[in-house]
Motif scaffolding. Structure first.
Motif, short mmCIF file in Angstrom:
data_model
loop_
_atom_site.label_atom_id
_atom_site.label_comp_id
_atom_site.label_asym_id
_atom_site.label_seq_id
_atom_site.Cartn_x
_atom_site.Cartn_y
_atom_site.Cartn_z
N PRO A 98 0.82 -1.20 0.00
CA PRO A 98 0.00 0.00 0.00
C PRO A 98 0.86 1.26 0.00
O PRO A 98 1.88 1.31 0.67
CB PRO A 98 -0.79 -0.11 1.30
CG PRO A 98 -0.74 -1.54 1.66
CD PRO A 98 0.59 -2.05 1.19
N SER A 99 0.45 2.19 -0.81
CA SER A 99 1.16 3.48 -0.81
C SER A 99 0.16 4.58 -1.10
O SER A 99 -0.85 4.36 -1.78
CB SER A 99 2.28 3.49 -1.86
OG SER A 99 1.72 3.38 -3.15
N LEU A 100 0.48 5.73 -0.55
CA LEU A 100 -0.44 6.86 -0.77
C LEU A 100 -0.38 7.24 -2.24
O LEU A 100 0.67 7.59 -2.77
CB LEU A 100 -0.02 8.04 0.11
CG LEU A 100 -0.95 9.26 0.08
CD1 LEU A 100 -2.31 8.92 0.71
CD2 LEU A 100 -0.31 10.43 0.82
N ASP A 101 -1.50 7.15 -2.88
CA ASP A 101 -1.54 7.42 -4.32
C ASP A 101 -1.77 8.89 -4.59
O ASP A 101 -1.08 9.49 -5.38
CB ASP A 101 -2.65 6.58 -4.98
CG ASP A 101 -2.69 6.78 -6.47
OD1 ASP A 101 -3.47 7.63 -6.93
OD2 ASP A 101 -1.91 6.11 -7.19
N ASN A 139 -7.76 11.01 1.18
CA ASN A 139 -6.52 10.30 0.88
C ASN A 139 -6.85 8.98 0.19
O ASN A 139 -7.77 8.26 0.61
CB ASN A 139 -5.74 10.04 2.16
CG ASN A 139 -5.35 11.33 2.86
OD1 ASN A 139 -4.70 12.19 2.27
ND2 ASN A 139 -5.80 11.49 4.11
N ILE A 181 -5.26 5.40 -1.13
CA ILE A 181 -4.14 4.46 -1.03
C ILE A 181 -4.41 3.26 -1.93
O ILE A 181 -5.54 2.75 -1.98
CB ILE A 181 -3.92 4.03 0.44
CG1 ILE A 181 -3.39 5.24 1.22
CG2 ILE A 181 -2.95 2.86 0.53
CD1 ILE A 181 -3.20 4.97 2.70
N PRO A 202 -3.35 10.40 6.48
CA PRO A 202 -2.63 9.40 5.67
C PRO A 202 -1.88 8.37 6.51
O PRO A 202 -1.84 7.20 6.13
CB PRO A 202 -1.64 10.24 4.87
CG PRO A 202 -2.17 11.62 4.89
CD PRO A 202 -2.97 11.77 6.14
N LEU A 225 -2.68 4.54 6.13
CA LEU A 225 -1.65 3.61 5.68
C LEU A 225 -1.53 2.44 6.67
O LEU A 225 -1.38 1.29 6.25
CB LEU A 225 -0.30 4.31 5.55
CG LEU A 225 0.04 4.84 4.14
CD1 LEU A 225 1.33 5.63 4.18
CD2 LEU A 225 0.16 3.67 3.14
N THR A 228 -4.36 0.10 5.94
CA THR A 228 -4.20 -0.71 4.72
C THR A 228 -3.13 -1.78 4.91
O THR A 228 -3.25 -2.87 4.36
CB THR A 228 -3.83 0.18 3.52
OG1 THR A 228 -2.66 0.93 3.84
CG2 THR A 228 -4.98 1.11 3.16
#
Lengths: 177, 250
Positions: free
Chosen positions: B209-212, B219, B221, B238, B242, B245
């Protein structure tokens, strides 16, 4: 009628008169190439309008188209040459009786006749070709050329007088006598 | 019939154009008139001269062939335009093409890319779920209730986890429509914050998972797990999102 269905009938009805078409065009145009161009164009026109042909004289019909095609071609290609003025004065010819003796007993040779026909104004030439070579009736010629029958007769008479005069001159001036 | 009457009719007589009465009259006159007889013979002689075969111009064989070829071509069904004939349209077409190209370019520039469009849809879907209490089709904190609920509703089995222990209780699930397909949406809660997780079959390759992106204060992800494409969206900060997720992806 579709063009595809029309073709066999056209070939059977009209194309047998291709010789007559070419003969007329050749005498009118005066050379082979122009004559063939005129006939080719006339045949395409004839084919295009064949669906509307209802007459019983396909030869006269085709020749009328050849004639029209020729005059259209003439206007486009030789605009400088005026058509002949058909005034009576120009047609005054000597009494054939004066020159008649030379022609009376034998046929003129072909080359002499060819020159004499070629020297005729085109309006007379076409009447001679239609009457003498195609043996068409006055009435058919009148319809074909869109002329009153009286005009056909007078033009034919004048054309003949001009030919007789020309031939008589040829034979009097060192022609094959 | 006398000479004056006969003379104008001589040509018609030679040409066979007289009616029967006149013809009989003419034939009565001619033997008695040498002048008219001679005129008739001259006309007949001229006729013979003009009817010599060598003066006639029959159609050459080549002309006949050409005419037939032309007519056959005309008689064929409507021919397709020749390749080169299209080039006559070049000036007109090039103008039209410039216009089309410009229009296409304008549309393309205004159209969101696939990714842009997807994230926009995710945001919209998330907002809708918050607005009208439409967040849930199945209300359950039990993953064993929620997961089977998707059976027969979507053609895949979304991973469902209850993360209550981690502070992200499952509150339910629903069907949604994203990316031109029906997707599973799982709804979690963190205090008063709603977290939507959208899942559908995607890449086989797992990704962390990464903040898109951040859109309209939400936010987003993204990650892949177990052949699923997963997106989480929330107004949660975020860092916590994160964390959520990562717990979900475990």
């Amino acid at each position: 009628m579709e063009a595809r269905e029309r073709l066999p009938a056209f070939e059977q009805t009209v194309l047998p008169h291709l010789d007559a078409a070419h003969n007329l065009a050749r005498w009118l145009a005066g050379n082979d190439q122009d004559a063939q161009d005129v006939v080719q164009e006339a045949c395409l026109r004839a084919f295009k309008f064949f669906g509307g042909f209802r007459g019983d004289n396909p030869r006269a019909w085709l020749l009328a188209i050849v004639r029209n095609t020729f005059y259209t071609w003439l206007r486009q290609n030789r605009p400088a040459i005026p058509t002949v003025e058909l005034d009576d004065a120009a047609l005054e010819v000597a009494d054939p009786a004066a020159a008649g003796e030379a022609l009376q007993t034998r046929q003129a040779d072909a080359e002499t006749v060819r020159r004499a026909i070629a020297a005729l104004p085109v309006e007379f030439r076409e009447i001679i070709v239609l009457r003498e070579m195609e043996a068409m009736s006055y009435k058919d010629i009148a319809i074909l050329a869109d002329l009153p029958i009286g005009t056909v007769m007078s033009r034919l008479a004048r054309a003949r007088k001009l030919l007789q005069k020309q031939l008589a001159r040829e034979y009097q001036t060192g022609g094959p006598s | 019939m006398n000479c004056e009457q006969a003379r104008p009719l001589l040509a018609a007589y030679v040409d066979g154009e007289l009616d029967t009465v006149r013809m009989l009259e003419m034939e009565g006159h001619l033997p008695a008139c040498p002048a008219c007889t001679r005129a008739v013979r001259e006309l007949q002689q001229l006729q013979q001269s003009l009817r010599q075969e060598s003066l006639y111009h029959p159609a050459p064989a080549a002309l006949r062939r050409n005419v037939l070829a032309e007519l056959s071509a005309q008689a064929r069904p409507e021919p397709k335009p020749a390749f080169w004939s299209w080039f006559r349209l070049v000036p007109a077409l090039s103008g039209a093409m410039v216009v089309c190209l410009a229009a296409l370019l304008a549309v393309t520039l205004n159209r969101p890319s696939g990714h842009e469009q997807l994230t926009a849809e995710i945001v919209s879907s998330h907002i809708r779920s918050l607005m009208a209490n439409h967040a849930l089709d199945v209300v359950s904190t039990d993953q064993h209730t929620v997961k089977p609920w998707f059976n027969g509703r979507v053609d895949f089995a979304p991973p469902v986890k209850d993360l209550a222990a981690q502070g992200f209780p499952l509150i339910g699930g629903r069907l949604d429509y994203l990316h031109h397909r029906t997707v599973a949406a799982l709804v979690f809660q963190r205090n008063k914050h709603i977290i939507n997780v959208f899942l559908w079959p995607g890449s086989e390759k797992n990704s962390a998972p990464s903040l898109d992106s951040v859109r309209q204060g939400f936010n987003l992800i993204h990650w892949n797990q177990g052949g699923m494409t997963c997106w989480a969206i929330s107004d949660l900060n975020p860092t916590e999102l994160l964390e959520f997720t990562r717990d979900f992806a475990l």
